[in-house]
Design a protein around this motif. Structure first.
Motif, mmCIF file in Angstrom:
data_model
loop_
_atom_site.group_PDB
_atom_site.id
_atom_site.type_symbol
_atom_site.label_atom_id
_atom_site.label_comp_id
_atom_site.label_asym_id
_atom_site.label_seq_id
_atom_site.Cartn_x
_atom_site.Cartn_y
_atom_site.Cartn_z
ATOM 1 N N GLU A 146 78.474 62.094 -12.087
ATOM 2 C CA GLU A 146 78.337 61.413 -13.371
ATOM 3 C C GLU A 146 79.683 61.390 -14.091
ATOM 4 O O GLU A 146 80.319 62.432 -14.270
ATOM 5 C CB GLU A 146 77.288 62.110 -14.233
ATOM 6 C CG GLU A 146 77.094 61.462 -15.598
ATOM 7 C CD GLU A 146 76.115 62.223 -16.462
ATOM 8 O OE1 GLU A 146 76.202 62.104 -17.704
ATOM 9 O OE2 GLU A 146 75.261 62.945 -15.902
ATOM 10 N N ASP A 147 80.123 60.220 -14.509
ATOM 11 C CA ASP A 147 81.422 60.044 -15.173
ATOM 12 C C ASP A 147 82.564 60.621 -14.347
ATOM 13 O O ASP A 147 83.589 61.047 -14.889
ATOM 14 C CB ASP A 147 81.407 60.682 -16.571
ATOM 15 C CG ASP A 147 80.425 60.001 -17.511
ATOM 16 O OD1 ASP A 147 80.147 58.812 -17.310
ATOM 17 O OD2 ASP A 147 79.931 60.665 -18.438
ATOM 18 N N HIS A 152 85.930 55.218 -17.251
ATOM 19 C CA HIS A 152 85.159 54.083 -17.752
ATOM 20 C C HIS A 152 85.871 52.771 -17.406
ATOM 21 O O HIS A 152 87.080 52.736 -17.177
ATOM 22 C CB HIS A 152 84.983 54.189 -19.268
ATOM 23 C CG HIS A 152 84.082 55.311 -19.677
ATOM 24 N ND1 HIS A 152 82.853 55.546 -19.098
ATOM 25 C CD2 HIS A 152 84.237 56.276 -20.623
ATOM 26 C CE1 HIS A 152 82.297 56.600 -19.664
ATOM 27 N NE2 HIS A 152 83.115 57.063 -20.588
ATOM 28 N N ASN A 188 77.089 57.076 -11.731
ATOM 29 C CA ASN A 188 76.964 56.007 -12.705
ATOM 30 C C ASN A 188 76.508 54.722 -12.020
ATOM 31 O O ASN A 188 76.789 54.504 -10.832
ATOM 32 C CB ASN A 188 78.289 55.770 -13.413
ATOM 33 C CG ASN A 188 78.661 56.913 -14.343
ATOM 34 O OD1 ASN A 188 78.717 58.057 -13.933
ATOM 35 N ND2 ASN A 188 78.902 56.606 -15.604
ATOM 36 N N LYS A 218 73.184 56.969 -14.237
ATOM 37 C CA LYS A 218 73.524 56.799 -15.648
ATOM 38 C C LYS A 218 74.146 55.425 -15.852
ATOM 39 O O LYS A 218 75.038 55.014 -15.101
ATOM 40 C CB LYS A 218 74.508 57.885 -16.098
ATOM 41 C CG LYS A 218 74.987 57.710 -17.531
ATOM 42 C CD LYS A 218 76.045 58.740 -17.893
ATOM 43 C CE LYS A 218 76.584 58.520 -19.295
ATOM 44 N NZ LYS A 218 77.659 59.509 -19.643
ATOM 45 N N CYS A 219 73.694 54.734 -16.896
ATOM 46 C CA CYS A 219 74.233 53.410 -17.213
ATOM 47 C C CYS A 219 74.684 53.419 -18.669
ATOM 48 O O CYS A 219 73.863 53.487 -19.587
ATOM 49 C CB CYS A 219 73.177 52.334 -16.982
ATOM 50 S SG CYS A 219 73.810 50.653 -17.185
ATOM 51 N N HIS A 220 75.997 53.364 -18.873
ATOM 52 C CA HIS A 220 76.582 53.408 -20.218
ATOM 53 C C HIS A 220 77.080 52.025 -20.606
ATOM 54 O O HIS A 220 77.500 51.230 -19.753
ATOM 55 C CB HIS A 220 77.729 54.423 -20.249
ATOM 56 C CG HIS A 220 78.214 54.757 -21.625
ATOM 57 N ND1 HIS A 220 79.140 53.985 -22.287
ATOM 58 C CD2 HIS A 220 77.888 55.764 -22.468
ATOM 59 C CE1 HIS A 220 79.370 54.497 -23.476
ATOM 60 N NE2 HIS A 220 78.634 55.582 -23.611
ATOM 61 N N HIS A 280 79.758 51.064 -21.850
ATOM 62 C CA HIS A 280 81.157 50.794 -21.522
ATOM 63 C C HIS A 280 81.428 50.756 -20.022
ATOM 64 O O HIS A 280 82.561 50.474 -19.612
ATOM 65 C CB HIS A 280 82.062 51.837 -22.180
ATOM 66 C CG HIS A 280 82.052 51.793 -23.679
ATOM 67 N ND1 HIS A 280 82.229 50.625 -24.385
ATOM 68 C CD2 HIS A 280 81.863 52.764 -24.607
ATOM 69 C CE1 HIS A 280 82.170 50.873 -25.688
ATOM 70 N NE2 HIS A 280 81.936 52.171 -25.850
ATOM 71 N N ASP A 281 80.433 51.061 -19.218
ATOM 72 C CA ASP A 281 80.587 50.960 -17.769
ATOM 73 C C ASP A 281 80.199 49.566 -17.303
ATOM 74 O O ASP A 281 79.230 48.985 -17.819
ATOM 75 C CB ASP A 281 79.697 51.985 -17.055
ATOM 76 C CG ASP A 281 80.214 53.403 -17.199
ATOM 77 O OD1 ASP A 281 81.427 53.558 -17.404
ATOM 78 O OD2 ASP A 281 79.405 54.343 -17.098
ATOM 79 N N GLU A 335 72.423 54.549 -21.908
ATOM 80 C CA GLU A 335 73.027 54.836 -23.204
ATOM 81 C C GLU A 335 73.563 53.538 -23.793
ATOM 82 O O GLU A 335 74.515 52.952 -23.271
ATOM 83 C CB GLU A 335 74.151 55.867 -23.070
ATOM 84 C CG GLU A 335 73.650 57.259 -22.731
ATOM 85 C CD GLU A 335 74.715 58.322 -22.904
ATOM 86 O OE1 GLU A 335 75.773 58.014 -23.498
ATOM 87 O OE2 GLU A 335 74.494 59.450 -22.440
ATOM 88 N N ARG A 336 72.884 53.082 -24.861
ATOM 89 C CA ARG A 336 73.227 51.867 -25.595
ATOM 90 C C ARG A 336 73.101 50.611 -24.742
ATOM 91 O O ARG A 336 73.614 49.551 -25.091
ATOM 92 C CB ARG A 336 74.637 51.974 -26.191
ATOM 93 C CG ARG A 336 74.781 53.087 -27.231
ATOM 94 C CD ARG A 336 76.198 53.202 -27.728
ATOM 95 N NE ARG A 336 76.647 51.959 -28.352
ATOM 96 C CZ ARG A 336 77.904 51.690 -28.701
ATOM 97 N NH1 ARG A 336 78.834 52.614 -28.485
ATOM 98 N NH2 ARG A 336 78.228 50.537 -29.256
ATOM 99 N N CYS A 377 71.830 56.064 -29.437
ATOM 100 C CA CYS A 377 72.817 56.899 -30.126
ATOM 101 C C CYS A 377 72.964 56.489 -31.592
ATOM 102 O O CYS A 377 74.080 56.391 -32.113
ATOM 103 C CB CYS A 377 74.165 56.834 -29.421
ATOM 104 S SG CYS A 377 74.112 57.342 -27.702
#
Length: 443
Positions: free
Chosen positions: A201-202, A206, A232, A258-260, A262-263, A291-292, A317
């Motif tokens: 993860e991370d 990014h 990710n 994980k899906c952000h 900014h990714d 996340e977002r 968030c």
């Protein structure tokens, strides 16, 4: 004193002297390093017991990222520990907390070089290694310091790769070339790795579209017995799913994604790729953490019907967007996974729309749902409706955690109603639920 009285016999060490070694080790297990050092000076037996492997199998070494007299000796004490007890280590966790400047990162790098070198020479037991949140793309890491650290870590992974089963490099934030080089160090001479649990993860910085890297896919193909993989969504591709299908289908049971915001997450992945992996890895369960990334148009491209989703987390968030609506996701998308979903986590700012009815219907449709956590703007009566459904056997929750957002600082009315609901369903809650419900001012 009477003439016939005898002087008392000299006292021995009492029950501590006769305490079995296994009991002593259990007592010493709870002591910190300073107390263990003192205890080792009591007698020869205690000193010998202090060198038992059981006491030194697990270790967390924490380095403070800020200059402080209190933490001045932690770099030296880490090296002392590894030289004295490193051969017993089986589970090692290293933390470097928010480095303040380039001087501290250099000091950390030099310390880790000595620590990993000593551990690589003396240890053949290490099964689990965790080095998290290094954030190597930050400016406090000079290029030379970063390169030296990665070289030391890579050499160490080559030495312990044969018996290392669990590795976490969460938050390393590397380039694709650096990351693949580090992962490649785990491969045996035959091009395989023994690692079964891998947390990435991370792991990459990014904004990197890792899914388009052929080197990453070939690197991951070397892991032949993965049981749990965390990464990710920017790393996921049809080719990666095919590689997992060929290399770890017989062992893979957990894929955490994980899906952000900014990714990069706009890549197209075919449902047939997920279906093939699920067909070959029959015990596979996929856990998504968003996340977002909450808009229906984006989620529907990622959450394909062929994915065996077990757990889903959607977090905004505290950000709010009037143009965003959660209703289509709750009513059209998530019910697709009602036969597999066991855990749901929602944390979003929905002050512009009411979702009580949609959330309740979703809970009722997911018959295998065991865990429900919601932080959102809700009516207090939502909790009562869920508890009533639980009482009637319409759902089978084991954990219910709700934070009810309000637009007022005072939550006395909500707190009073929640206490009444708790009294009404107390027997049910005590018997069946891990229960935590509060009202929270969201201003």
């Amino acid at each position: 004193m009477d003439e016939d009285s005898q002087p008392p016999p000299p006292q021995d060490q009492g029950c501590w002297a006769r305490l079995p070694d296994v009991c002593l080790r259990r007592v010493f297990w709870w002591l910190g390093d300073r107390d263990r050092s003192r205890a080792a000076l009591v007698c020869r037996k205690w000193n010998q017991t202090m060198f038992s492997a059981d006491l030194w199998r697990y270790r967390t070494i924490t380095f403070s990222g800020r200059p402080s007299r209190v933490h001045a000796s932690e770099f030296a004490s880490a090296l002392w520990y590894v030289k004295k007890f490193g051969r017993y280590l089986e589970h090692l966790e290293i933390k470097f907390l928010n480095p303040y400047n380039a001087v501290l990162t250099k000091k950390f790098q030099v310390t880790m070089r000595g620590l990993l070198s000593c551990l690589g020479k003396n240890n053949s037991r290490l099964r689990s290694l965790s080095v998290q949140h290094l954030e190597l793309d930050r400016l406090v890491w000079r290029s030379s310091t970063r390169s030296s650290f990665l070289k030391s870590l890579s050499c160490f992974l080559k030495k312990v790769g044969k018996h290392l089963s669990c590795l976490s490099l969460k938050g390393a934030r590397l380039t694709v070339e650096q990351g693949c080089g580090l992962l490649g160090a785990l491969s045996h001479p035959r091009g395989q790795s023994a690692v079964s649990q891998l947390n990435l993860e991370d792991f990459f910085s990014h904004h990197l579209a890792v899914y388009s890297s052929a080197r990453f896919r070939s690197t991951m193909a070397a892991f032949r017995s993965l049981s749990s993989l965390t990464l990710n969504y920017s790393c996921v591709s049809d080719e990666l799913l095919e590689a997992l299908c060929q290399s770890s289908a017989g062992t893979l049971w957990a894929l955490n994604v994980k899906c952000h915001i900014h990714d990069p997450h706009g890549q197209v992945i075919w449902g047939m790729s997920w279906a093939k992996l699920a067909r070959h890895a029959t015990n596979l369960k996929v856990n998504f953490f968003f996340e977002r990334v909450l808009k229906y148009e984006r989620l529907v491209r990622i959450l394909l019907p062929e994915v065996p989703v077990r757990s889903l987390s959607l977090r905004s968030c505290y950000f709010s967007d009037p143009d965003w609506s959660m209703r289509p996701t709750l009513t059209h998308l998530l019910p697709t996974f009602r036969h597999t979903l066991q855990k749901l986590t929602f944390e979003f700012n929905n002050h512009h729309e009411s979702l009580d009815e949609e959330l309740h219907l979703l809970v009722l449709s997911c018959r295998k749902l065991l865990y429900l956590k919601i932080w959102a703007f809700l009516d207090v009566k939502f909790v009562e409706r869920v508890l009533k459904s639980q009482e009637e056997g319409q759902c089978a929750l084991r954990t219910l955690k709700v934070r009810i957002y309000t637009n007022r600082y005072e939550t006395n009315d909500e707190d009073r109603t929640l206490r009444e609901i708790h009294r009404k369903y107390r027997k049910l809650i005590d018997a069946e639920l891990n229960y935590l419900v509060i009202a929270y001012p969201m201003m």
